[in-house]
Write a protein that holds these residues in place. Sequence first.
Motif, PDB file in Angstrom:
ATOM      1  N   GLN A   9       0.941  -1.253  -0.074  1.00  0.00           N
ATOM      2  CA  GLN A   9       0.042   0.033  -0.066  1.00  0.00           C
ATOM      3  C   GLN A   9       0.776   1.274   0.020  1.00  0.00           C
ATOM      4  O   GLN A   9       0.568   2.207  -0.517  1.00  0.00           O
ATOM      5  N   THR A  10       1.919   1.103   0.794  1.00  0.00           N
ATOM      6  CA  THR A  10       2.934   2.480   0.978  1.00  0.00           C
ATOM      7  C   THR A  10       3.379   2.700  -0.511  1.00  0.00           C
ATOM      8  O   THR A  10       3.588   3.701  -1.002  1.00  0.00           O
ATOM      9  N   TYR A  11       3.890   1.682  -1.199  1.00  0.00           N
ATOM     10  CA  TYR A  11       4.291   1.638  -2.488  1.00  0.00           C
ATOM     11  C   TYR A  11       3.400   2.297  -3.731  1.00  0.00           C
ATOM     12  O   TYR A  11       3.794   3.130  -4.447  1.00  0.00           O
ATOM     13  N   LEU A  12       2.238   1.871  -3.525  1.00  0.00           N
ATOM     14  CA  LEU A  12       1.295   2.150  -4.145  1.00  0.00           C
ATOM     15  C   LEU A  12       1.104   3.872  -4.079  1.00  0.00           C
ATOM     16  O   LEU A  12       0.852   4.564  -5.153  1.00  0.00           O
ATOM     17  N   LYS A  13       0.902   4.359  -2.832  1.00  0.00           N
ATOM     18  CA  LYS A  13       0.570   5.642  -2.575  1.00  0.00           C
ATOM     19  C   LYS A  13       1.805   6.308  -3.107  1.00  0.00           C
ATOM     20  O   LYS A  13       1.550   7.320  -3.620  1.00  0.00           O
ATOM     21  N   ILE A  14       3.019   5.772  -2.772  1.00  0.00           N
ATOM     22  CA  ILE A  14       4.300   6.591  -3.469  1.00  0.00           C
ATOM     23  C   ILE A  14       4.334   6.949  -5.018  1.00  0.00           C
ATOM     24  O   ILE A  14       4.659   7.851  -5.598  1.00  0.00           O
ATOM     25  N   GLY A  15       3.856   5.773  -5.608  1.00  0.00           N
ATOM     26  CA  GLY A  15       3.813   5.695  -6.885  1.00  0.00           C
ATOM     27  C   GLY A  15       2.920   6.652  -7.536  1.00  0.00           C
ATOM     28  O   GLY A  15       3.019   7.322  -8.527  1.00  0.00           O
ATOM     29  N   ALA A  16       1.752   6.424  -6.805  1.00  0.00           N
ATOM     30  CA  ALA A  16       0.503   7.470  -7.249  1.00  0.00           C
ATOM     31  C   ALA A  16       0.993   9.085  -7.120  1.00  0.00           C
ATOM     32  O   ALA A  16       0.794   9.787  -7.986  1.00  0.00           O
ATOM     33  N   CYS A  17       1.864   9.277  -5.985  1.00  0.00           N
ATOM     34  CA  CYS A  17       2.268  10.548  -5.905  1.00  0.00           C
ATOM     35  C   CYS A  17       3.450  11.097  -6.886  1.00  0.00           C
ATOM     36  O   CYS A  17       3.197  12.151  -7.493  1.00  0.00           O
ATOM     37  N   VAL A  18       4.104  10.243  -7.371  1.00  0.00           N
ATOM     38  CA  VAL A  18       5.066  10.392  -8.316  1.00  0.00           C
ATOM     39  C   VAL A  18       4.405  10.702  -9.588  1.00  0.00           C
ATOM     40  O   VAL A  18       4.691  11.903 -10.349  1.00  0.00           O
ATOM     41  N   VAL A  19       3.206   9.762  -9.961  1.00  0.00           N
ATOM     42  CA  VAL A  19       2.713  10.180 -11.131  1.00  0.00           C
ATOM     43  C   VAL A  19       2.001  11.265 -11.291  1.00  0.00           C
ATOM     44  O   VAL A  19       1.933  12.093 -12.245  1.00  0.00           O
ATOM     45  N   VAL A  20       1.270  11.600 -10.013  1.00  0.00           N
ATOM     46  CA  VAL A  20       0.583  13.040 -10.131  1.00  0.00           C
ATOM     47  C   VAL A  20       1.414  13.970 -10.341  1.00  0.00           C
ATOM     48  O   VAL A  20       1.392  15.270 -10.799  1.00  0.00           O
ATOM     49  N   GLY A  21       2.691  14.141  -9.596  1.00  0.00           N
ATOM     50  CA  GLY A  21       3.746  15.137  -9.618  1.00  0.00           C
ATOM     51  C   GLY A  21       4.234  15.275 -10.958  1.00  0.00           C
ATOM     52  O   GLY A  21       4.253  16.379 -11.631  1.00  0.00           O
ATOM     53  N   LEU A  22       4.575  13.994 -11.589  1.00  0.00           N
ATOM     54  CA  LEU A  22       5.023  14.080 -13.186  1.00  0.00           C
ATOM     55  C   LEU A  22       4.041  14.895 -13.979  1.00  0.00           C
ATOM     56  O   LEU A  22       4.239  15.827 -14.854  1.00  0.00           O
ATOM     57  N   CYS A  23       2.659  14.696 -13.954  1.00  0.00           N
ATOM     58  CA  CYS A  23       1.669  15.274 -14.831  1.00  0.00           C
ATOM     59  C   CYS A  23       1.623  16.569 -14.505  1.00  0.00           C
ATOM     60  O   CYS A  23       1.237  17.434 -15.294  1.00  0.00           O
ATOM     61  N   TYR A  24       1.646  17.151 -13.115  1.00  0.00           N
ATOM     62  CA  TYR A  24       1.739  18.608 -12.855  1.00  0.00           C
ATOM     63  C   TYR A  24       2.658  19.144 -13.356  1.00  0.00           C
ATOM     64  O   TYR A  24       2.687  20.118 -13.971  1.00  0.00           O
TER      65      TYR A  24
END
Length: 441
Positions: free
Chosen positions: A12-27
Amino acid sequence: MLIRLRYGRRLQTYLKIGACVVVGLCYFAFLFRESLNAYEHRERISAAELEADAEPSKQQLKIKRQQLQRQRILAKQQEQEKATTGGNASAGSSSPVAAVPPSPASTLNPVYEYSEELHSRTERELQRRSEHLAAVCDRYKLQEKYPPNPWEFFVSPGHNNLVWCNVFKAASSTWMYYFNILAGYDVKFLQRTETQPLELARKRYPRPELGELMELLPSALSFLFVRDPFERILSAYRNKLEGNKNTFYKTLGTKIVHRYRKRNLGGPWPRCGPTFEEFVRFLIGEQAAGKRFDEHWAPIYSFCTPCSVNFTIIGKTETFQRDSEFIIRQAGLESLLLGLGKLPQRKQRKIGNHARSGVKSEALVERYFADLDRSTLDQLLKIYRIDFELFDYDYRKYYDMVHPWSLEQSTSASGAPPAAGSTSTTPSVSLGGHSTQGQTT
C-alpha cells in the motif's frame, strides 16, 4: 500471518508513493506545456510588433505622400514666383503682375499644412473678385433692380455669425454637410440617414427674415460659391431632366417634350426625357413669359442678389477646396470642420445630385452645346449674361461650340448667308426682365 500483514502494508505504501510520483509528473508536464505556450505567444506578439514597426500602414503612407506632394507644389510655386519677380525686375516694368499663379488644390483633412503665402495669395484673389463684382454692379445699377432675397440663406449665429447663400448646382452639398455638423448633427447619423440634407438643415436653420439678415450682415462672415453659368444649367439638366429618371422632375420633363418636340402624326410620344436643346428652349420661353425659375437653374444675380448683399467672400467651384479652407479658418472652425473627412462615395453621389454616369458636366459642355445654334445661344445668354460678367466667366468660348445659323435664319436676319468662320455679335444685356427668385420644392 504477521508476514502477510507487513507485506500488505508495504504494498500500500509503494502504491501511494507511485501515485504521488505520477501526479507530480503530470503536474510538472502541465506547467511545462503552459510555459511553452506562453513563450510562443510572447514570441508571436514580439514578431508582430517588429513587423508593424518595420512596415507602416497604408494610412501612414498616404499621409506621407500627401505631405511630400504639398511640399513639392509649394517649392515649385516659390520657384515660379521668384522667376516672375526676377523677370519683372530685369525688365524694369512698374506695372503690377497681371495674373496670380493658381494655388494647389488640397483636401479638407487634418494633415492640411497652413501656409502664410497661400493664405495671402488667396486673400488677394478673393479681394479682386469682390472688387470686380462691385464694379459690374455699379455699371448696370443692379442694386436697385434686384433687392436682397433672403430665401436661400443659412445663418449660423453661434459660429461667428456665419452666413451662406446656397447656390444649387455649385458644389453646395459639402457646405450643406458642414452646416449640418455646425447644427449639432452627429457625423455617423449624417452618413446613414436617408433624410435629405436640406430638410435636416432647415429644421435647425429656418429661413431668415429680410430685416434680420440685413442687420446681421455687417458683422457676419458671409459667402457664396459660384460656377460657370452654362456649366451649372447643364449640370441641372443632366441630374434633373435627362432621361426622365428623376421622379420629382419627371412631370416637368414630359411637359417640355410635349411643348417643344414634334412627333409623327398618330405616333406615340417618346418616353425619354427632353433633349438639352429642348431644355434650353424651355428656359428661353419661361424667361420671355416672365415665369419664375426653379432654384437649380435660376440666375445667381436674382437668386442670391450679390449686388444688394455685400458678401465677404465669393468662392468658386474651380478653387473650391482652397476657398473652403480659407473660409473655415477665417471663421475659426478648424477644430470642427477641417478634421471631418468626407462622406462615403455613395452618400456624396446621393446628396450632391451627381449624374449617374459619374462624368462631370464641365467635361461634356462642348458635346451638349453643339446641339444649339447661335441664335438660341444669343437668347440663352440674355438670361445668364449678368452672371457671366459678375463672376468673371468667359461666355465667348461657347460661340465656338455651337453650329452656325441656318441659311433661313441668317437670310431673314441680314439678307445674306453668313460668311464661313464669321462670329456672332453678342447680345446686349437686358436688365428689365422678371426677377427669377428660386423656390425650394
